[in-house]
Design an enzyme around this catalytic site. Sequence first.
Site, PDB file in Angstrom:
ATOM      1  N   HIS A 142     -78.275 -24.380 -91.231  1.00 23.80           N
ATOM      2  CA  HIS A 142     -77.480 -24.146 -92.440  1.00 23.80           C
ATOM      3  C   HIS A 142     -76.718 -25.399 -92.869  1.00 23.80           C
ATOM      4  O   HIS A 142     -76.410 -25.549 -94.047  1.00 23.80           O
ATOM      5  CB  HIS A 142     -76.525 -22.979 -92.215  1.00 23.80           C
ATOM      6  CG  HIS A 142     -77.199 -21.641 -92.297  1.00 23.80           C
ATOM      7  ND1 HIS A 142     -76.651 -20.564 -92.957  1.00 23.80           N
ATOM      8  CD2 HIS A 142     -78.399 -21.208 -91.814  1.00 23.80           C
ATOM      9  CE1 HIS A 142     -77.479 -19.524 -92.870  1.00 23.80           C
ATOM     10  NE2 HIS A 142     -78.540 -19.895 -92.175  1.00 23.80           N
TER      11      HIS A 142
ATOM     12  N   GLU B 106     -68.280 -24.373 -97.427  1.00 21.59           N
ATOM     13  CA  GLU B 106     -69.582 -23.756 -97.165  1.00 21.59           C
ATOM     14  C   GLU B 106     -69.480 -22.559 -96.228  1.00 21.59           C
ATOM     15  O   GLU B 106     -70.176 -21.554 -96.404  1.00 21.59           O
ATOM     16  CB  GLU B 106     -70.537 -24.789 -96.560  1.00 21.59           C
ATOM     17  CG  GLU B 106     -71.002 -25.855 -97.522  1.00 21.59           C
ATOM     18  CD  GLU B 106     -71.826 -26.931 -96.830  1.00 21.59           C
ATOM     19  OE1 GLU B 106     -72.489 -26.624 -95.810  1.00 21.59           O
ATOM     20  OE2 GLU B 106     -71.809 -28.084 -97.298  1.00 21.59           O
TER      21      GLU B 106
ATOM     22  N   ASP C  96     -85.807 -10.676 -82.767  1.00 21.23           N
ATOM     23  CA  ASP C  96     -86.988 -10.545 -81.909  1.00 21.23           C
ATOM     24  C   ASP C  96     -86.746  -9.327 -81.019  1.00 21.23           C
ATOM     25  O   ASP C  96     -85.942  -9.376 -80.087  1.00 21.23           O
ATOM     26  CB  ASP C  96     -87.168 -11.815 -81.075  1.00 21.23           C
ATOM     27  CG  ASP C  96     -88.376 -11.752 -80.128  1.00 21.23           C
ATOM     28  OD1 ASP C  96     -88.895 -10.637 -79.895  1.00 21.23           O
ATOM     29  OD2 ASP C  96     -88.783 -12.805 -79.619  1.00 21.23           O
TER      30      ASP C  96
END
Length: 335
Positions: A80, A99, A254
Amino acid sequence: MGREFGWPWRVAAWWAVVVVAAGGLVGGARAGLLESNPGLAYNFYQKTCPNVDSIVRSVTWAQVAANPALPARLLRLHFHDCFVQGCDASILLDNAQSEKTAGPNGSVGGYEVIDAIKTQLEQACPGVVSCADIVALAARDAVSYQFKASLWQVETGRRDGPVSLASNTGTLPSPFAGFNGLVQAFAARGLNLTDLVALSGAHTIGKANCASVTPRLYQGNSTNIDPLLDSAYATKLMSSCPNPSPSSATVDLDGTTPLKFDSSFYTNLQKKQGVLASDTALTQNGAAAQMVADLTNPIKFYAAFSMSMKKMGRIDVLTGSKGQIRKQCRAVNTS
């Protein structure tokens, strides 16, 4: 003594396998950006802070040992950061409307690890090592903890950027993106299809917020399962992400080995068990689907991931006299 004598051989053998596998998978399509040097180098701090690697690894491994969720968080932190204005540690800044306040960064973590590393490095070599390099090294070391050897090499020499704005995070790929949208988002950062498929393998660890998953399971108050999602697996997801889901609810990216960095992500995709729509999108294009099949081989995955991480780590870096070396990673130097 036997262990110490054998260790370098094992690392060398590991990289020999990786290099051979990488050559077979990625070919010449990657040569352009990989061969262009944006001012980074291996062992950049060899003379100015020779213990940087051992300090970063020591702090990171100690924290990962205590918190197995950190590899995914630090890896996402690096992604990111690089996808917004380049790898300049802008994601670490705490200014208003920075951010880290943007919606897509709400699931990012690991900031306290970066702070701990920076504290030790400032004691060892003040004003030398950038926060951007710490982010890159910590991501590598966190993922590598399970192997007890570095999974990829990290170039250093980045400098820190002075600007961090939530409004700039629109360059981050969306979890709802289709195949063409993903290709465009990666191409805008200088990354190709191979990089897209390889770096998506980061989803072999970590969690997704249920808000990123429920559109594939429900429509309004009714169940409406995405046909690209295995129905039995969808039922499993619904147990973790009910309708409506609490804002803090998450699900493993996952479902097979959520804390192990391996190639099961790709095997899951082939079984229609990709959690995010953007993951499943990789199976909807012939070339990408073939790469998915190739990367079910763990050696090929580690090789491709290593090569693409090196490319990603070069995105719009500040080097030389550009940027600064922050004294504290959460704030721009004032003098």
